[in-house]
Design an enzyme around this catalytic site. Structure first.
Site, short mmCIF file in Angstrom:
data_model
loop_
_atom_site.label_atom_id
_atom_site.label_comp_id
_atom_site.label_asym_id
_atom_site.label_seq_id
_atom_site.Cartn_x
_atom_site.Cartn_y
_atom_site.Cartn_z
N SER A 15 -8.85 23.43 6.95
CA SER A 15 -7.60 22.84 6.48
C SER A 15 -6.80 22.41 7.71
O SER A 15 -7.32 21.68 8.54
CB SER A 15 -6.85 23.86 5.61
OG SER A 15 -5.69 23.27 5.04
N HIS A 42 -9.14 19.86 3.58
CA HIS A 42 -8.00 19.48 2.75
C HIS A 42 -7.38 18.20 3.28
O HIS A 42 -6.87 18.16 4.40
CB HIS A 42 -6.95 20.59 2.75
CG HIS A 42 -7.41 21.85 2.10
ND1 HIS A 42 -6.89 23.09 2.40
CD2 HIS A 42 -8.38 22.07 1.17
CE1 HIS A 42 -7.50 24.02 1.68
NE2 HIS A 42 -8.40 23.42 0.92
N ASP A 134 -7.55 29.54 1.31
CA ASP A 134 -8.66 28.91 0.60
C ASP A 134 -9.94 29.17 1.38
O ASP A 134 -9.97 29.07 2.61
CB ASP A 134 -8.41 27.40 0.46
CG ASP A 134 -9.37 26.76 -0.53
OD1 ASP A 134 -9.97 27.48 -1.34
OD2 ASP A 134 -9.50 25.51 -0.50
#
Length: 349
Positions: A15, A42, A134
């Site tokens: 991310s 992401h 995540d």
């Protein structure tokens, strides 16, 4: 061709700060690597992604966005397209637009779980730089089904939260600098993985259902309400009922339409929506003040001073109350487990 069959399935999640880490990983993967490598980063859903070109310049393997129904091949890197989950089955890739997980689509957890379900001990799960958590749940599933867990050394990551979260919840096999992860992938893919049979049929059953939810939603029809404890919380995305799911020492949540959250991502989303609601309340109250003033002034012009004074007095009263709502909106915080613990660490210094 038989040589296209991968010895290993490598799933990589990143991310914030992840592009730099991904380039370092890809640079170290040898050209004869017998792995199929899958990357979720992401990215904004509304912009075209140049990620395959960016990381493809760093190493010898071809890199491309995954296509729905594409066959899985060794010596290739597949990148999840923006605003789509990338899921794996025994031979092919699915590119879907199911419910968001941890506020994101593509979801690292969704990729990792599908790999764990479909390939078991052949999977190598890698968590790189990123905020929040995540990838932790998905890496737990990979490890639970016999795969290998790898994290970027938090000291080497621009954002340490994702690797730290994984290390807190999952037994990690390798903690390395990003530049050392590529050579490790090459070494692990030089031979086939050992066979590992799970003794957790309940987990496999749930992973199968979660793959279907990530692909097509419909969590309620797939029995989500039977998976865990119904909570008093509602989904910030759709306001559906949330069910609490347990994975080892972790707690996460799914709503009956399919959106999924970790503890931290749920807290952050709830506070974000709280802030939005406070601004909406303030806007409505200010509109009421403007309308009351308009009516009062109109009555004054027509000579109804007593009636006008009632409306103008109420406008002043609501305006005073609006200030309290404005102060609450300005004071609203973006809370998560990550920033609360970071704030606590700072107070100790």
């Amino acid at each position: 061709m038989a040589s296209d069959n991968p010895n290993r399935i490598v799933t990589i999640g990143a991310s914030a700060g992840g592009i730099e880490s991904l380039r370092a990983v890809v640079a170290g993967i040898p050209g004869d690597c017998r792995a199929a490598i899958f990357v979720v980063l992401h990215v904004p859903p509304y912009d075209p992604s140049a990620l395959p070109e960016i990381i493809g310049r760093s190493g010898p393997l071809p890199v491309s966005h995954a296509e729905d129904g594409e066959r899985i091949r060794a010596r290739r890197i597949y990148v999840a397209p923006p605003d789509h989950h990338m899921l794996l089955s025994a031979r092919t890739i699915s590119v879907t637009k199911g419910p968001k997980e941890n506020r994101f689509r593509p979801s690292i957890d969704a990729l990792f779980r599908s790999a764990a379900y479909s390939f078991g001990a052949k999977v190598v799960g890698v968590v790189l730089s990123g905020a929040l958590d995540d990838g932790t749940s998905g890496l737990w599933s990979i490890k639970r089904l016999g795969g290998i867990s790898v994290v970027q050394d938090p000291k080497d990551a621009r954002f340490e939260s994702m690797p730290l979260s994984a290390m807190e919840q999952v037994k990690i096999d390798y903690k390395l600098k990003a530049s050392a992860i590529g050579p490790l992938i090459g070494k692990l893919s030089s031979k086939k993985a050992a066979i590992h049979k799970t003794n957790d049929p309940t987990l496999r059953k749930r992973l199968s259902a979660e793959m279907k939810i990530a692909a097509e939603a419909g969590a309620f029809q797939k029995g989500i309400m039977d998976w865990g404890e119904l909570t008093p919380f509602t989904c910030p995305e759709c306001h559906g009922a949330l069910v609490k799911l347990k994975e080892g020492n972790m707690t996460r949540y799914r709503c009956h339409t399919g959106h999924a959250y970790s503890d931290s991502s749920l807290l952050e989303d709830v506070m974000e929506h709280t802030g939005e609601m406070l601004w909406q309340v303030m806007r409505s109250m200010e509109e009421a003040v403007m309308l009351l003033r308009h009516l009062g002034e109109h009555m004054e012009e027509r000579g109804f001073e007593k009636r006008a004074s009632v409306f103008l007095s109420k406008a002043r009263d609501i305006e005073r109350r609006t200030r309290a709502v404005r102060e609450a909106a300005l004071a609203n915080e973006s809370l998560s487990t990550e920033n609360m613990l970071a704030a606590k660490r700072k107070t100790r210094l």
